[in-house]
Design an enzyme around this catalytic site. Structure first.
Site, short mmCIF file in Angstrom:
data_model
loop_
_atom_site.label_atom_id
_atom_site.label_comp_id
_atom_site.label_asym_id
_atom_site.label_seq_id
_atom_site.Cartn_x
_atom_site.Cartn_y
_atom_site.Cartn_z
CE LYS A 15 -9.08 5.93 -3.08
NZ LYS A 15 -8.31 5.28 -4.11
CE LYS B 288 -6.87 2.78 2.34
NZ LYS B 288 -5.56 2.34 1.88
CE LYS C 144 -0.03 3.91 -3.52
NZ LYS C 144 -1.21 3.49 -4.30
P1 ATP Z 1 -4.91 5.20 -3.03
O1 ATP Z 1 -5.09 6.22 -1.92
O2 ATP Z 1 -4.51 5.80 -4.34
O3 ATP Z 1 -6.07 4.24 -3.14
P2 ATP Z 1 -3.51 3.30 -1.40
O4 ATP Z 1 -2.51 3.83 -0.45
O5 ATP Z 1 -4.84 2.86 -0.86
O6 ATP Z 1 -3.64 4.34 -2.59
P3 ATP Z 1 -3.43 1.13 -3.29
O7 ATP Z 1 -2.53 1.20 -4.48
O8 ATP Z 1 -4.89 1.44 -3.48
O9 ATP Z 1 -2.82 2.07 -2.15
O10 ATP Z 1 -3.32 -0.30 -2.63
C1 ATP Z 1 -2.17 -1.12 -2.82
C2 ATP Z 1 -2.17 -2.22 -1.79
O11 ATP Z 1 -1.82 -1.68 -0.51
C3 ATP Z 1 -3.53 -2.90 -1.60
O12 ATP Z 1 -3.30 -4.28 -1.44
C4 ATP Z 1 -4.06 -2.32 -0.33
O13 ATP Z 1 -4.91 -3.21 0.36
C5 ATP Z 1 -2.77 -2.09 0.45
N1 ATP Z 1 -2.95 -0.99 1.40
C6 ATP Z 1 -3.16 0.30 1.10
N2 ATP Z 1 -3.27 1.02 2.23
C7 ATP Z 1 -3.15 0.15 3.27
C8 ATP Z 1 -3.16 0.29 4.69
N3 ATP Z 1 -3.33 1.46 5.27
N4 ATP Z 1 -3.00 -0.84 5.43
C9 ATP Z 1 -2.81 -2.04 4.86
N5 ATP Z 1 -2.78 -2.24 3.52
C10 ATP Z 1 -2.94 -1.16 2.73
MG MG Z 2 -6.41 2.31 -2.27
#
Ligand code: ATP
Ligand code: MG
Length: 323
Positions: A110, A189, A192
């Site tokens: 990040k 990856k 969000k």
């Molecule tokens: P942020 O960017 O705010 O970190 P994020 O999209 O990574 O958001 P999180 O809320 O951090 O989402 O993660 C929620 C769940 O979704 C976690 O279990 C994480 O492992 C899963 N996850 C997030 N992105 C992926 C991805 N690209 N592939 C598989 N699992 C994911």
């Molecule tokens: Mg995340």
């Protein structure tokens, strides 16, 4: 055996969240004893708009319920409705080595992406450990990006148990290899906070536009593409379409004759159909927000009943409470 997982309301939920965390979590409901929460405290490390946080939190609740979270059998709540978690964060954070946090990939990724680091982002694995340990969790369904955080949770639990005596259950990650990291529209990856997502419940036009906008190379449709398995649209198709159909598109792309535009159009159709059953349910829930709020309140009450027992145990173990 208790299953627990959480998702931050840091933005709009996407295919990676669904396949990495939500679908395995929803399947785990068949075993019973599931605890799922909306990680609004966590979202504070990257989102600084209160209106947006409330809106996202509600949307995450709708998304989970629409996708099959059953509040009759699972406990579902907003993290901040059980503020005990912040106290536990201090108890365990006080014996978490700095070096452990400095090695966190997610923090490094990040900050490398230009997200300015704050104490909360640095301490995020400790809050996550508190989330898990506070509920005597055995299994945590997550995407591969969270594997290291789960290992940290285990290290922290073991260290606390060694220092203060058996207090916490040491949890295991449940990571599905076949869809461990869902790639985003830029091939990195899907996240969000990276602006590279395909939303679970975006409107039709915007979703089509996003998928049609995936950048491909300049090879002509007729050219064979021996690297078809590396194509992002093919990779996403494998995640949402029937396996035979995805395999058919892959072999047509490999052989030559399938244009990227046609491939992306097919991907959009498969994606749209994949989520269709949940879309209808979500619309019903969105028209009944009182029900959704009630689910979260009832869930918080149940979650709190467990949390208070575990927190008391932890306080006593480390000499914060009278023996
Ligand atoms: P942020 O960017 O705010 O970190 P994020 O999209 O990574 O958001 P999180 O809320 O951090 O989402 O993660 C929620 C769940 O979704 C976690 O279990 C994480 O492992 C899963 N996850 C997030 N992105 C992926 C991805 N690209 N592939 C598989 N699992 C994911
Ligand atoms: Mg995340």
């Amino acid at each position: 055996m208790r299953t627990l997982t959480g998702i931050q309301p840091s933005g709009t939920l996407h295919l990676g969240n669904y396949l990495g965390a939500m679908r395995p979590a929803i399947e785990a409901q068949a075993r019973g004893n599931c605890f799922y929460f909306i990680a609004d405290y966590h979202s504070m490390t990257s989102l600084f708009d209160p209106v947006e946080r409330r809106k996202n939190t509600l949307n995450v609740a709708l998304d989970w319920l629409a996708c099959g979270l059953d509040p009759a059998t699972s406990v579902f709540w907003r993290q901040s409705d059980v503020p005990e978690v912040t106290e536990l964060m201090w108890l365990i954070g006080s014996l978490t080595p700095m070096g452990l946090l400095e090695r966190a990939h997610s923090f490094k990724d990040k900050t490398a992406k230009g997200i300015s680091p704050n104490f909360g982002l640095f301490a995020y694995p400790v809050l996550m450990a508190a989330d898990i340990l506070l509920y005597d969790t055995h299994v945590v369904p997550v995407g591969r990006d969270q594997q290291q955080h789960l290992e940290m949770t285990r290290d922290i639990a073991i260290k606390f148990n060694q220092t203060y005596g058996e207090t916490f259950v040491v949890p295991e990650a449940d990571i599905r290899d076949e869809l461990a990291v869902v790639p985003g529209l830029d091939g990195q990856k899907m996240s969000k906070s990276y602006g590279n997502t395909i939303d679970l419940f975006g409107d039709e036009k915007a979703t089509r536009k996003k998928i049609m906008g995936i950048v491909m190379d300049s090879r002509t449709p007729a050219e064979p593409k021996p690297d078809a398995d590396q194509n992002l649209a093919i990779q996403l198709m494998k995640l949402v379409a029937a396996p035979e159909l995805a395999a058919d598109y892959e072999s047509r792309l490999r052989a030559g004759g399938l244009g990227y535009g046609d491939l992306k159009k097919a991907l959009f159709e498969q994606y749209w159909a994949f989520l269709a059953p949940y879309r209808a349910r979500r619309a019903e829930l969105a028209a009944n927000l009182d029900y959704v709020e009630k689910v979260l309140r009832d869930g918080a009450e149940k979650a709190r009943a467990t949390a208070s027992v575990v927190l008391k145990r932890a306080r006593q173990a480390c000499g914060i409470a009278a023996a």
